[in-house]
Design a protein around this motif. Structure first.
Motif, mmCIF file in Angstrom:
data_model
loop_
_atom_site.group_PDB
_atom_site.id
_atom_site.type_symbol
_atom_site.label_atom_id
_atom_site.label_comp_id
_atom_site.label_asym_id
_atom_site.label_seq_id
_atom_site.Cartn_x
_atom_site.Cartn_y
_atom_site.Cartn_z
ATOM 1 N N GLU A 105 -74.939 62.677 -36.794
ATOM 2 C CA GLU A 105 -76.158 62.610 -35.996
ATOM 3 C C GLU A 105 -77.005 61.396 -36.363
ATOM 4 O O GLU A 105 -76.766 60.719 -37.359
ATOM 5 C CB GLU A 105 -76.982 63.895 -36.190
ATOM 6 C CG GLU A 105 -76.304 65.167 -35.725
ATOM 7 C CD GLU A 105 -75.340 65.752 -36.761
ATOM 8 O OE1 GLU A 105 -75.314 65.250 -37.917
ATOM 9 O OE2 GLU A 105 -74.618 66.701 -36.411
ATOM 10 N N ARG A 108 -82.811 61.761 -36.525
ATOM 11 C CA ARG A 108 -83.519 62.981 -36.116
ATOM 12 C C ARG A 108 -82.595 64.192 -36.046
ATOM 13 O O ARG A 108 -82.994 65.251 -35.560
ATOM 14 C CB ARG A 108 -84.185 62.768 -34.752
ATOM 15 C CG ARG A 108 -85.306 61.739 -34.746
ATOM 16 C CD ARG A 108 -86.118 61.858 -33.464
ATOM 17 N NE ARG A 108 -87.163 60.862 -33.400
ATOM 18 C CZ ARG A 108 -87.080 59.699 -32.783
ATOM 19 N NH1 ARG A 108 -85.943 59.374 -32.174
ATOM 20 N NH2 ARG A 108 -88.081 58.852 -32.757
ATOM 21 N N GLU A 110 -79.892 64.386 -34.175
ATOM 22 C CA GLU A 110 -79.430 64.539 -32.792
ATOM 23 C C GLU A 110 -78.013 63.996 -32.628
ATOM 24 O O GLU A 110 -77.726 62.879 -33.075
ATOM 25 C CB GLU A 110 -80.374 63.790 -31.838
ATOM 26 C CG GLU A 110 -81.800 64.316 -31.858
ATOM 27 C CD GLU A 110 -82.791 63.329 -31.253
ATOM 28 O OE1 GLU A 110 -83.689 63.778 -30.519
ATOM 29 O OE2 GLU A 110 -82.675 62.114 -31.530
ATOM 30 N N ASP A 111 -77.155 64.766 -31.991
ATOM 31 C CA ASP A 111 -75.821 64.278 -31.612
ATOM 32 C C ASP A 111 -76.006 63.442 -30.354
ATOM 33 O O ASP A 111 -76.174 63.972 -29.253
ATOM 34 C CB ASP A 111 -74.881 65.460 -31.354
ATOM 35 C CG ASP A 111 -73.447 65.016 -31.040
ATOM 36 O OD1 ASP A 111 -73.262 63.875 -30.562
ATOM 37 O OD2 ASP A 111 -72.521 65.810 -31.248
ATOM 38 N N LEU A 112 -75.958 62.139 -30.510
ATOM 39 C CA LEU A 112 -76.313 61.230 -29.413
ATOM 40 C C LEU A 112 -75.415 61.389 -28.201
ATOM 41 O O LEU A 112 -75.848 61.132 -27.067
ATOM 42 C CB LEU A 112 -76.275 59.784 -29.912
ATOM 43 C CG LEU A 112 -77.277 59.450 -31.021
ATOM 44 C CD1 LEU A 112 -77.019 58.039 -31.546
ATOM 45 C CD2 LEU A 112 -78.708 59.579 -30.512
ATOM 46 N N PHE A 115 -76.657 63.576 -24.986
ATOM 47 C CA PHE A 115 -77.970 63.334 -24.374
ATOM 48 C C PHE A 115 -77.938 62.414 -23.168
ATOM 49 O O PHE A 115 -78.979 61.939 -22.732
ATOM 50 C CB PHE A 115 -78.928 62.742 -25.427
ATOM 51 C CG PHE A 115 -79.517 63.755 -26.359
ATOM 52 C CD1 PHE A 115 -80.732 64.364 -26.064
ATOM 53 C CD2 PHE A 115 -78.856 64.115 -27.523
ATOM 54 C CE1 PHE A 115 -81.285 65.305 -26.929
ATOM 55 C CE2 PHE A 115 -79.394 65.052 -28.392
ATOM 56 C CZ PHE A 115 -80.612 65.642 -28.094
ATOM 57 N N HIS A 118 -79.979 63.752 -20.268
ATOM 58 C CA HIS A 118 -81.301 64.237 -20.668
ATOM 59 C C HIS A 118 -82.389 63.394 -20.011
ATOM 60 O O HIS A 118 -82.241 62.185 -19.849
ATOM 61 C CB HIS A 118 -81.429 64.171 -22.197
ATOM 62 C CG HIS A 118 -82.489 65.053 -22.753
ATOM 63 N ND1 HIS A 118 -83.822 64.679 -22.808
ATOM 64 C CD2 HIS A 118 -82.432 66.299 -23.289
ATOM 65 C CE1 HIS A 118 -84.522 65.649 -23.349
ATOM 66 N NE2 HIS A 118 -83.707 66.647 -23.657
ATOM 67 N N PRO A 122 -82.771 60.116 -26.668
ATOM 68 C CA PRO A 122 -83.107 59.284 -27.826
ATOM 69 C C PRO A 122 -82.980 57.796 -27.501
ATOM 70 O O PRO A 122 -82.277 57.407 -26.569
ATOM 71 C CB PRO A 122 -82.068 59.703 -28.878
ATOM 72 C CG PRO A 122 -81.623 61.070 -28.466
ATOM 73 C CD PRO A 122 -81.680 61.069 -26.971
ATOM 74 N N TRP A 206 -75.194 68.932 -19.841
ATOM 75 C CA TRP A 206 -75.279 67.733 -20.675
ATOM 76 C C TRP A 206 -74.067 66.854 -20.411
ATOM 77 O O TRP A 206 -73.019 67.339 -20.006
ATOM 78 C CB TRP A 206 -75.356 68.109 -22.166
ATOM 79 C CG TRP A 206 -74.147 68.852 -22.676
ATOM 80 C CD1 TRP A 206 -73.960 70.199 -22.683
ATOM 81 C CD2 TRP A 206 -72.956 68.282 -23.228
ATOM 82 N NE1 TRP A 206 -72.725 70.523 -23.205
ATOM 83 C CE2 TRP A 206 -72.090 69.363 -23.559
ATOM 84 C CE3 TRP A 206 -72.537 66.980 -23.492
ATOM 85 C CZ2 TRP A 206 -70.836 69.161 -24.126
ATOM 86 C CZ3 TRP A 206 -71.291 66.780 -24.057
ATOM 87 C CH2 TRP A 206 -70.455 67.872 -24.378
#
Length: 256
Positions: A105, A108, A110-112, A115, A118, A122, A206
């Motif tokens: 990740e 933060r 987050e698994d980019l 996203f 989204h 990010p 997603w």
């Protein structure tokens, strides 16, 4: 806190030494984290050529072989055979924090690669999305898998006749690294090292980067997964052969 295991500046230095004749490593989108600020990098080879491809690596920080592949691609002049026909946009490391600290990740957590659909992704994802300011015949994402006994791939595209590319890639690399012939890989049905995706990607909540590429009109997306259990040189060579095979396939196909 995780310990630093790699240095992204070393990667950028290796790349900068190989870029010449007007090609530059563009540092963009300053990324602020608690440990330091990172720059997200991009470079373009063969600018203005007719056919266009995007190659990306390092979206998961614990998958360093893709980043090494990009460095080797330049250091070993692998672009030379395509310099008259292809414009390659290359994103050498989309998750520099994860790369330096050896984690999947970003800073933060987050698994980019989850996203790309989204509304407010990010910054690293926004940077990757900004590369789709042109139409690509091909996108190639370089990954690796610590659980697989061999190489496998995902492919998707707008032309069903291009599906033969997956087998061409696996045939080309089988003498370098084993192929994962399991009937199920990463929770998906698979055949001969190729994931069989039956889900309608347009209805998913997603998207990974590959599906975003399709939404932007890319003809064929390849997600290549080499096996972490093998030496770095082996993993990178498998990716390099796959890139060569894909570019040669479309060079011949698009010219005909």
């Amino acid at each position: 806190m995780n310990s630093k295991v790699k240095d992204i500046e070393t990667v950028y230095s290796r790349l900068s030494k190989q870029l010449h004749n007007g090609n530059m490593l563009h540092m963009e989108h300053e990324l602020e984290t608690s440990v330091k600020n990172y720059s997200l990098a991009k470079f373009v080879l063969g600018k203005g050529n007719r056919y266009k491809a995007l190659i990306s690596a390092g979206i998961h920080g614990d998958e360093p072989s893709g980043v090494e592949t990009i460095c080797s691609f330049l250091e070993n002049n692998r672009f030379e055979n395509f310099s008259d026909t292809w414009e390659l946009t290359i994103l050498p490391c989309l998750n520099p924090y994860g790369y330096e600290y050896g984690v999947r990740e970003n800073h933060r957590g987050e698994d980019l690669n989850r996203f790309f659909r989204h509304d407010s992704p990010p910054e690293e994802v926004r940077f990757a999305q900004s590369a789709f300011d042109k139409n690509y015949e091909l996108t190639i994402e370089l990954h690796e898998d610590s659980m697989t006994p061999g190489f496998y791939l995902y492919q998707k595209g707008t032309h069903q006749e291009d599906d033969i590319l997956g087998n061409k890639i696996l045939t080309a690399i089988k003498n370098v690294t084993p192929i994962n012939h399991n009937g199920e890989i990463d929770g998906h049905s698979a055949q001969g090292g190729i994931i069989i995706q039956q889900t309608d990607w347009t209805s998913m909540d997603w998207w990974p980067m590959a599906f975003y590429a399709l939404s932007k009109g890319t003809r064929r997306t390849l997600t290549l997964e080499t096996a972490t259990g093998f030496a770095m040189q082996t993993r990178a060579e498998a990716h390099l052969i796959a890139i060569d095979t894909a570019l040669k396939f479309y060079t011949e196909k698009l010219k005909s």
